[in-house]
Every structure is written in C-alpha cells, then in structure tokens.
Scaffold this active site. Structure first.
Site, PDB file in Angstrom:
ATOM      1  N   CYS A  42     -38.478  39.763 -33.447  1.00  0.00           N
ATOM      2  CA  CYS A  42     -39.881  39.471 -33.765  1.00  0.00           C
ATOM      3  C   CYS A  42     -40.824  40.001 -32.694  1.00  0.00           C
ATOM      4  O   CYS A  42     -42.033  39.824 -32.788  1.00  0.00           O
ATOM      5  CB  CYS A  42     -40.079  37.976 -33.960  1.00  0.00           C
ATOM      6  SG  CYS A  42     -39.136  37.315 -35.337  1.00  0.00           S
TER       7      CYS A  42
ATOM      8  N   GLU B  18     -41.511  39.166 -29.568  1.00  0.00           N
ATOM      9  CA  GLU B  18     -42.291  38.341 -28.653  1.00  0.00           C
ATOM     10  C   GLU B  18     -41.670  38.283 -27.270  1.00  0.00           C
ATOM     11  O   GLU B  18     -42.221  37.654 -26.375  1.00  0.00           O
ATOM     12  CB  GLU B  18     -42.474  36.920 -29.196  1.00  0.00           C
ATOM     13  CG  GLU B  18     -41.218  36.064 -29.201  1.00  0.00           C
ATOM     14  CD  GLU B  18     -40.502  36.107 -30.527  1.00  0.00           C
ATOM     15  OE1 GLU B  18     -39.882  35.108 -30.918  1.00  0.00           O
ATOM     16  OE2 GLU B  18     -40.569  37.161 -31.183  1.00  0.00           O
TER      17      GLU B  18
END
Length: 672
Positions: free
Chosen positions: A361, A363
């Site tokens: 993702c 992050e």
C-alpha cells in the site's frame, strides 16, 4: 524468568458487561465477530471484545516482560500493570487499534508458543537485485510471508542477473514428499526454482502427505485447500521457466512467479495476500505487464499485484500518465525522496539510504527483507490534543513492542534489529476535517509527531534498543477502521450514506442474529450454496465531504499535508479522478507533487455497477432512514465456533482494489 504477564481480574471485570463502542450501525461489530473474534480454548465459544483486547494487551506486555527480564533490565510490575490498563482502555474505546494481524495473532500460540512474530507485521519488501547470489530466496520469502498474512512488495531489478539453465535432464530426478506445513510448501518452491537456476537434478513432487481439501487448519483458522493450488503453482512455473531456459531471466518471468505465488496463497486458505511490484518507468516490457492483449497468459494472475514504477523527480510523466488515465496503473514511487527524507518539512537526513522499495500500500519505506508493524489511531475519537497525545503513547508502545519479536528469517532480523521501523497511522481524517478543519489537523499532526519522537527516545532507552529509523505513516486501513466507525486513512468516502455488503459462510452462527435484527441476508452471487451476503446501512457523519465533491488536486494536496507534517515513512494515497475531466491533468499533477510526495496511486472514478452485490453502494438519506427503521438491536451474544472466517489478515482495502478486475467478478470477496 517469572510468570507470564496478566491484567488483574478486578480491572478486566469492569469491561465484561459494558457495550463496546463499535461504529457504523453494527457494521463494526459484525466485522469484529466475523474477522477478529477467535474461538476460545474451550472450543465452543468465540471471544467477546473485552476478551480480545485482554489477549492483545497481555500478549504485548508479556513480550515486553520477556525482553526486559531476558536482558536483566529490571521489570517494574506495578508500572507495567498501570500502563497495560491504560492501553486496554484506549483499545477497548477504539482510540487506537492494533493492525488486524495484531488483533488476530497477538497473545496466541501463534506467537507465544510457535514464535511466529512475523505474523504480527503488516508488510514487507524484498528486492531481486542480488538474484545471482540470493537465487530462490526472494521468491520463497514472498511465499512464506504471504502465507503468514504479510503483504509483500518486490522489484524486477534481478532481470538479466542470472541465466535460467534448466534442470539437468541427465541426472536422476529428486523426489520430494511435500510436508503438510507452510515450511514444506515454501521448501518445495525453493527446490524447484533452484533446479532451474543451478542446472541441478529435476525435482519430482509427492503431494500425498498434504491433507485433503476441507480439513480444518488449527493454527490460522479456515479449511485446507488440499494440494491443488501447490500442484498448479509447480506446473505453471515449470512451463514458465522452461520457456526461459538458455536466456537471462526476464522482468516478465520475475513478476509472473511472484504473482503465481500470490494466486496460490489466495487459493490456499482464508488468508489473503497483497503484492506490489516496482519496475522502470521506461521499460515497455514492464509497463505492458497488465496489457492482456500483449500478455494474454497473465490475465489469470496479473491481478495479484499492483504495478508501480520507480519514478525519478523531473522525469517526463506523459506516457505513464496516459496509461493511468486509461486503467489506473501504474502507481508511482519516488525512491530518491523515500531515501532522502523523513517528513517532507524536515531537512534531508538520508536515514533510509539503504531503502530499496515499499510495501503493497506504499505507506512504508523498506529495505530488502524488512518487515514493518503498523498501528492505527483515530484522532476524531478524542476530545482534545492532550487526550490524543496519551493515545499516541500506547499506540507507539504497541508497535515498538512488536519489534522485539524475532522472525525465522536471519536476513530480516538483521535489518529489523538495526532499523526498528514502525508506522503509527491516522484514520478518520475526512471526519476530523469535517469537525475541526485543516488548521487543527496540521497542529495535531505536527505536535503528535514531535511527541512520538520523544517517546521513542525514552522507550528505546528503556528497552536498550536503537531508536526507530522512522515512526509514522498513513495506512489505507480497511476492516480495522470499520470497527471504530472511521473513514479509512486519508481517503474520503464515496457517499455519506451507503450500503456495505459483507460475505459470511451460510452456516455461520452470525447469520441468525443478523436476520433476527432485520438485516437483509441473501445468497451470494456465484456462491449460493455456501455463502451469504448481508447488507448494512452506513452513515459516515454530517458534514463529511465525499469523493464526488473532492477534486483530484485536493486529494493530492491533502496527501502532501500528511507527508509534510506527519509521515516520516509515507502516505498511502489512492487518488480517485474523473477520467473525462481530470484524466488529461494527471501528468501536470505529478509534475507539481513529485516534490511533496514519496508515492501515489490513482483510481479512475467509473460506474462500478457492472456486477451484482457490490461491496459499496451509495444511497440517499431516505433509503438509509428506511433501512434503519426496519432494524432492531443487533446482539450477537456469545457466538459459538465460527466455521468460516474470511479475511483474517486482510486490512488492506485500498491496496487490493485490483481484485475488482479479476476475471470472475462473482468471486470477489466483499471486503475488497
């Protein structure tokens, strides 16, 4: 060593009859019971929320206690009890929550007896850059981590680094009876790939020891798939690498193998997996991997990864932006920014000069073979900044504690012992903005970040370990934020009012309670025999802006704010855009925000009503009120042994958006 850590009975007793503050009109409670409530040791009843929180907190402090006592650092039982009680209260009230993996595995035999602390981590990255020396290791690492529920990123830098020799047909085949274990499946993959890389004896697999399909799996839950997914993986890799014999391994082959592993893991049990691959922006071979007219063979498994490019600041984005306009990929990762910066407001520090990529993702900045634990905070569930700072202490402490657990991978232990990387995240940002505005958000981010740095200095000294190389991020969230009634991460909702559809096993003990309360429960399209879908009406709150009201540029600007004031790792941002009105602006937007972000992905705003029982369906207030009027109080009581529990480890709602383009839409799990 003294005894295991426990909360006092008198403290826990205060929560046994309290109603847990689950969010979204029963949706949070349903998600909890379906996804995170474990079958208790009596084999008859599932946990209630107070018991799950107790297990997680006791597991966390037991890890601390073991570390402190093992190293002779002096354990203070009174202070620990006080601190554990405060952590318990803040998790119970959903001011912060561990990741889904923590809610499921912390304090269980998975970690406390088997020592599989990797299962507590959200994400990982592995580079193929040293493929000549590593051989099958990047592939087996991805498979092993995925089977533990860890999402994995990888790159294609190993392309051209090793010639595929093929197994030596002059040698007698080696027969390997695959054990009925995770380790056995992973070992079989290693043997197969290395026979192609080293030209050793071919491997013949005996699958007779693998339990039959449908047999229960005790440790991680769910049912065995039988040997079929592994057989398919071996056969497909044989064919794939067979075509590469005599040539240096290609980018396509690397991604194919990783994607096939992901498909095998997804088919293998209730676990889901997430993958992201990073490649060069100027490679037509790489950019065309999801063009199924060019690569028709990849349509069956190409959906298992999000495909992103390593972007360079100052590059020409025209060609890749046009592909994004058409189908939403590739995503972008500015590796130079990831290496050079913590928060973008702070001076260049080059702390992450060893970084090689990121998680699915995006992050987290990560080195090769590095894992990371994330923890989610909900600032809008707090009355004041002082209250939020107290929550950050315990959210930080949970994540830092997870770094004390060793994994079964020496390469991973080496980098994690050095970096101690964590990711304290925020969710419900859209709701916070509606209630308190941008100025207050920036103040809470900036003040909160400084507070975490002070905490890290204090507790790293107490644990006698290095400070964390980075500490903050914005994760996309998913099912965890639903428990707390929060919008996911930095993302805006599609609509204030919507129907959330979730899948359950037809024989699930949750179904009668839902039907009794008036929720619509119907057979799942394409899986009518064993699965049902329940509809839950949701209201995200007054004044919360929705995606149709928020431009692509505003979403990018909000991501830049979070990258500047909060995240020293990264902000997971999937920017939704209007292909007709904003698609032509993507190249210009990237040119502007490349100096303010470390990564971003895009999603075209399309009519997703192409198949029945969509996970989300926007509704108006009248429909919402009508649905709510037909519902009575939802009470699950003491749920007895859930037979089918899906998405144990999946709380990566955004990073798995690609499941929507699967060849068989009816097989899409509602969470995705």
């Amino acid at each position: 060593m003294s005894d295991r850590f426990y909360l006092t009975d008198s403290f826990v007793a205060k929560y046994r009859r309290k109603k847990a503050p689950f969010g979204f009109n029963g949706l949070g409670e349903l998600v909890y019971n379906r996804t995170y409530s474990r079958l208790k040791s009596d084999g008859k009843n599932n946990e209630q929320w107070w018991e799950t929180v107790q297990r997680v907190v006791e597991g966390t402090f037991n890890m601390q206690k073991t570390h402190i006592e093992h190293n002779g650092l002096g354990w203070n039982a009174w202070k620990a009890q006080h601190s554990a009680q405060e952590m318990y209260d803040r998790i119970w009230n959903m001011k912060f929550l561990p990741p889904g993996r923590g809610l499921w595995a912390m304090g269980t035999p998975i970690t406390e007896e088997r020592g599989l602390f990797a299962a507590l981590n959200n994400c990982a990255f592995v580079s193929t850059e040293n493929l000549r020396e590593d051989l099958a290791a990047p592939f087996t690492f991805l498979m092993d981590a995925s089977m533990l529920g860890v999402g994995v990123g990888f790159d294609v830098k190993g392309a051209g680094k090793i010639v595929v020799k093929g197994p030596s047909i002059s040698r007698k085949p080696e027969i390997y009876t695959v054990p009925d274990t995770r380790e056995g499946w992973v070992e079989s993959l290693r043997m197969q790939i290395e026979s192609f890389f080293l030209g050793t004896a071919p491997v013949s697999f005996d699958y007779s020891a693998i339990r039959e399909a449908g047999a229960p799996i005790r440790g991680f839950g769910g049912e065995s798939s039988g040997p079929r997914p592994l057989v398919d993986l071996h056969e497909t890799i044989d064919d794939l690498l067979g075509k590469e014999v005599g040539s240096p391994i290609s980018q396509t082959a690397i991604v194919d193998i990783m994607n096939l592993i992901g498909k095998c893991v997804v088919a293998g049990n209730v676990r889901r997996t997430a993958e992201i691959v990073f490649g060069p922006a100027d490679s037509e071979e790489y950019i065309d991997l999801k063009n199924y007219e060019v690569n028709p063979h990849r349509a069956e498994y190409g959906w298992t990864s999000n495909n992103s490019v390593f972007a360079s600041v100052g590059m020409d984005y025209t060609a890749t932006a046009e592909r994004v306009r058409l189908n939403g990929e590739p995503g972008y990762a500015w590796l130079d920014n990831m290496k050079a910066y913590g928060r973008m407001k702070d001076p260049i520090n080059n702390k992450d000069h060893r970084a090689k990529g990121g998680n699915p993702c995006l992050e987290q900045t990560l080195e090769s073979y590095e894992l990371c634990c994330l923890v989610e905070t909900f600032p809008n569930n707090h009355d004041s900044i002082d209250d939020y700072l107290k929550t950050l202490k315990y959210a930080y402490l949970y994540a830092k504690t997870v770094t004390l657990g060793k994994t079964h991978w020496p390469e991973t232990n080496r980098v994690m012992l050095r970096n101690r990387r964590i990711g304290c995240s925020m969710s419900g940002i859209a709701q916070f903005l509606a209630d308190r505005g941008m100025s207050t958000l920036i103040d809470w981010m900036d003040t909160g970040y400084d507070h975490i740095q002070r905490l890290d200095a204090e507790y790293s000294d107490w644990f006698a370990i290095p400070k964390s190389i980075k500490t903050t991020s914005i994760k996309p969230s998913g099912t965890v934020s639903l428990l707390a009634g929060a919008t996911p991460g930095i993302h805006f909702p599609e609509s204030r009012y919507y129907i959330r559809r979730m899948r359950l096993g037809k024989i699930s003990n949750l179904v009668p309670a839902l039907e009794k309360a008036g929720y619509k429960v119907e057979p799942a399209y394409g899986a009518e025999k064993d699965t049902v879908v329940v509809e839950v009406p949701v209201d995200v709150g007054e004044g919360v802006r929705t995606l149709p009201e928020v431009s692509m540029w505003e979403q990018l600007a909000l991501s830049a704010v979070a990258q500047r004031y909060w995240a020293d790792n990264q902000v997971s941002s999937t920017v939704t855009f209007d292909p007709e009105n904003e698609g032509s602006q993507i190249s210009n937007a990237l040119d502007v925000f490349q100096y303010q972000l470390k990564g971003v992905s895009f999603l075209p705003r399309l009519d997703h009503g192409a198949y029945p029982q969509m996970p989300y369906e926007s509704i108006d207030k009248e429909t919402y009120d009508s649905m709510m009027a037909g519902l009575s109080k939802l009470s699950f009581g003491r749920i007895k042994g859930e037979e089918i529990v899906a998405e144990r480890f999946c709380d990566n709602d955004v990073c798995e958006i690609d499941f929507v383009s699967a060849a068989d839409p009816e097989e899409i799990v509602a969470d995705e």
